[in-house]
Design a protein around this motif. Structure first.
Motif, PDB file in Angstrom:
ATOM      1  N   GLY A 187       1.496   6.827  -6.804  1.00  0.00           N
ATOM      2  CA  GLY A 187       0.282   7.405  -7.248  1.00  0.00           C
ATOM      3  C   GLY A 187       0.599   9.067  -7.133  1.00  0.00           C
ATOM      4  O   GLY A 187       0.272   9.874  -7.921  1.00  0.00           O
ATOM      5  N   GLU A 188       1.149   9.256  -5.928  1.00  0.00           N
ATOM      6  CA  GLU A 188       1.219  10.611  -5.384  1.00  0.00           C
ATOM      7  C   GLU A 188       2.406  11.500  -6.358  1.00  0.00           C
ATOM      8  O   GLU A 188       2.300  12.600  -6.336  1.00  0.00           O
ATOM      9  N   SER A 189       3.113  10.494  -7.048  1.00  0.00           N
ATOM     10  CA  SER A 189       4.171  11.253  -7.684  1.00  0.00           C
ATOM     11  C   SER A 189       3.777  12.036  -9.096  1.00  0.00           C
ATOM     12  O   SER A 189       4.201  12.602  -9.432  1.00  0.00           O
ATOM     13  N   THR A 206       0.684  -1.171   0.083  1.00  0.00           N
ATOM     14  CA  THR A 206      -0.072   0.033  -0.141  1.00  0.00           C
ATOM     15  C   THR A 206       0.978   1.296   0.009  1.00  0.00           C
ATOM     16  O   THR A 206       0.553   2.028  -0.835  1.00  0.00           O
ATOM     17  N   ASP A 207       1.734   1.342   0.768  1.00  0.00           N
ATOM     18  CA  ASP A 207       2.622   2.833   0.910  1.00  0.00           C
ATOM     19  C   ASP A 207       3.242   2.764  -0.284  1.00  0.00           C
ATOM     20  O   ASP A 207       3.494   3.949  -0.926  1.00  0.00           O
ATOM     21  N   SER A 209      -6.836   6.574  -5.428  1.00  0.00           N
ATOM     22  CA  SER A 209      -7.208   7.555  -4.344  1.00  0.00           C
ATOM     23  C   SER A 209      -6.405   8.502  -3.950  1.00  0.00           C
ATOM     24  O   SER A 209      -6.662   9.414  -3.367  1.00  0.00           O
ATOM     25  N   THR A 210      -5.207   8.600  -4.774  1.00  0.00           N
ATOM     26  CA  THR A 210      -4.402   9.922  -4.613  1.00  0.00           C
ATOM     27  C   THR A 210      -4.699  10.869  -5.792  1.00  0.00           C
ATOM     28  O   THR A 210      -4.042  11.940  -5.859  1.00  0.00           O
ATOM     29  N   LYS A 216      -6.142   1.933  -4.825  1.00  0.00           N
ATOM     30  CA  LYS A 216      -5.266   2.381  -3.728  1.00  0.00           C
ATOM     31  C   LYS A 216      -4.558   3.603  -4.638  1.00  0.00           C
ATOM     32  O   LYS A 216      -4.525   4.679  -4.281  1.00  0.00           O
ATOM     33  N   ILE A 217      -4.117   3.593  -5.860  1.00  0.00           N
ATOM     34  CA  ILE A 217      -3.448   4.543  -6.688  1.00  0.00           C
ATOM     35  C   ILE A 217      -4.475   5.506  -7.020  1.00  0.00           C
ATOM     36  O   ILE A 217      -3.921   6.853  -6.772  1.00  0.00           O
ATOM     37  N   LEU A 233       0.749   3.918  -3.106  1.00  0.00           N
ATOM     38  CA  LEU A 233       0.197   5.460  -2.607  1.00  0.00           C
ATOM     39  C   LEU A 233       1.424   6.519  -3.192  1.00  0.00           C
ATOM     40  O   LEU A 233       1.027   7.627  -3.554  1.00  0.00           O
ATOM     41  N   ALA A 234       2.715   6.107  -2.957  1.00  0.00           N
ATOM     42  CA  ALA A 234       3.574   6.968  -3.077  1.00  0.00           C
ATOM     43  C   ALA A 234       3.876   7.036  -4.481  1.00  0.00           C
ATOM     44  O   ALA A 234       3.962   8.307  -5.306  1.00  0.00           O
ATOM     45  N   ASN A 270      -4.530  10.187  -9.024  1.00  0.00           N
ATOM     46  CA  ASN A 270      -3.786   9.868 -10.190  1.00  0.00           C
ATOM     47  C   ASN A 270      -4.380   8.683 -10.682  1.00  0.00           C
ATOM     48  O   ASN A 270      -4.548   7.712 -10.176  1.00  0.00           O
TER      49      ASN A 270
END
Length: 289
Positions: free
Chosen positions: A131-133, A124-125, A159-160, A156-157, A128-129, A162
């Motif tokens: 995606g946030e990129s 998950t982490d 949700s950011t 999960k992706i 998410l990271a 992206n």
């Protein structure tokens, strides 16, 4: 089917268009600057001759190796420097694996596409990271997952915020040391609404099948890649090498660089044939109800 646009070195590149398949190609691991340059130059030439979209993929680190003594690559700093050179000199968008959330920021400063290895597709982490990129995220489906389970990965992706997501089928574990491809996976993954990539070389891998390393049988790349284009996907992933039998990683399942162009022509012919078919019935729900 959602298309996505990445900001490539030669301007925006749209992935997911039904009439324009794309290819993710390159050596499994960055062995040296000279090898990466040799492969990139040939991929650029093939791209021009065939008029296709090609992304250059090579890993600066292969963290998931059978043995602690296996060659992992040349490291993140030098690897990203080489990928930046490939991107600048030949205008090829570049792809590489990220293994940890802490790697994402630095990798995203160079890479056009962040690749999530199959064994890490539920981390998950990391998702998410990535995606946030804001970069395109190419997720390999775990060998242990049903294709519909990738819906949770997408959530999960996404949700950011992206939605630049590519989903990749690379075979499923079948007993020990063997992978098989369930082609029902491709329409199921497509039903999630994102472009689907078929990994034709890792699908013929034999994980841990050569004792202290993985084996494979590249002979089956040809029929599997053609079949995937006919069943339906938007991209094909293949690792290629000038001399696979001397490669320190994944040699048995890589395509010889000298045979790549003829294989791409066959795959493109299959994509062209696929577009003449009527639309398939919609696929929803689990593969195994």
């Amino acid at each position: 089917m959602r298309t996505l646009s990445l900001d490539g070195p030669r301007g925006p590149l749209v992935l997911g268009e039904e009439d324009r398949p794309f290819f993710i190609l390159g050596p499994c691991v960055i062995e040296s600057r000279s090898l990466a340059r040799e492969v990139a130059a040939e991929l650029d030439a093939i791209r021009e001759r065939l008029g296709v979209s090609i992304l250059f993929k090579s890993s600066y680190d292969k963290a998931n190796r059978t043995s602690a003594k296996s060659f992992r690559g040349i490291g993140m700093n030098e690897g990203l420097d080489i990928l930046a050179e490939v991107r600048s000199e030949w205008g090829l968008p570049v792809v590489s694996d990220v293994h940890d959330a802490d790697q994402v920021s630095e990798a995203a400063s160079v890479l056009d596409v962040l690749q999530i290895p199959a064994f890490l597709c539920r981390q998950t982490d990391l998702l998410l990271a990535a995606g946030e990129s804001g970069k395109t995220v190419h997720v390999k489906k775990g060998q242990f997952l049903a294709p519909e389970d990738m819906g949770h990965v997408v959530e999960k992706i996404a949700s950011t915020g992206n939605r630049r997501i590519l989903l990749c089928e690379r075979g499923v574990s079948f007993g020990y040391h063997t992978l098989v491809v369930d082609f029902r996976s491709l329409p199921v993954l497509s039903s999630l609404g994102y472009p689907v990539v078929f990994d034709a070389t890792h699908s013929v891998q034999s994980p841990g099948g050569a004792g202290n390393r993985s084996g494979g049988d590249r002979r089956f790349v040809w029929p599997l890649a053609r079949a995937a284009a006919i069943v339906g996907c938007q991209g094909i992933f293949m690792e290629v090498h000038p001399d696979p039998d001397k490669a320190p990683s994944d040699g048995p399942n890589m395509v010889p660089l000298g045979k790549l162009e003829s294989l791409l022509k066959e795959i493109l012919a299959c994509f062209t044939l696929r577009r003449t078919f009527p639309d398939d019935p919609p696929v929803t729900g689990d593969v195994h109800p």
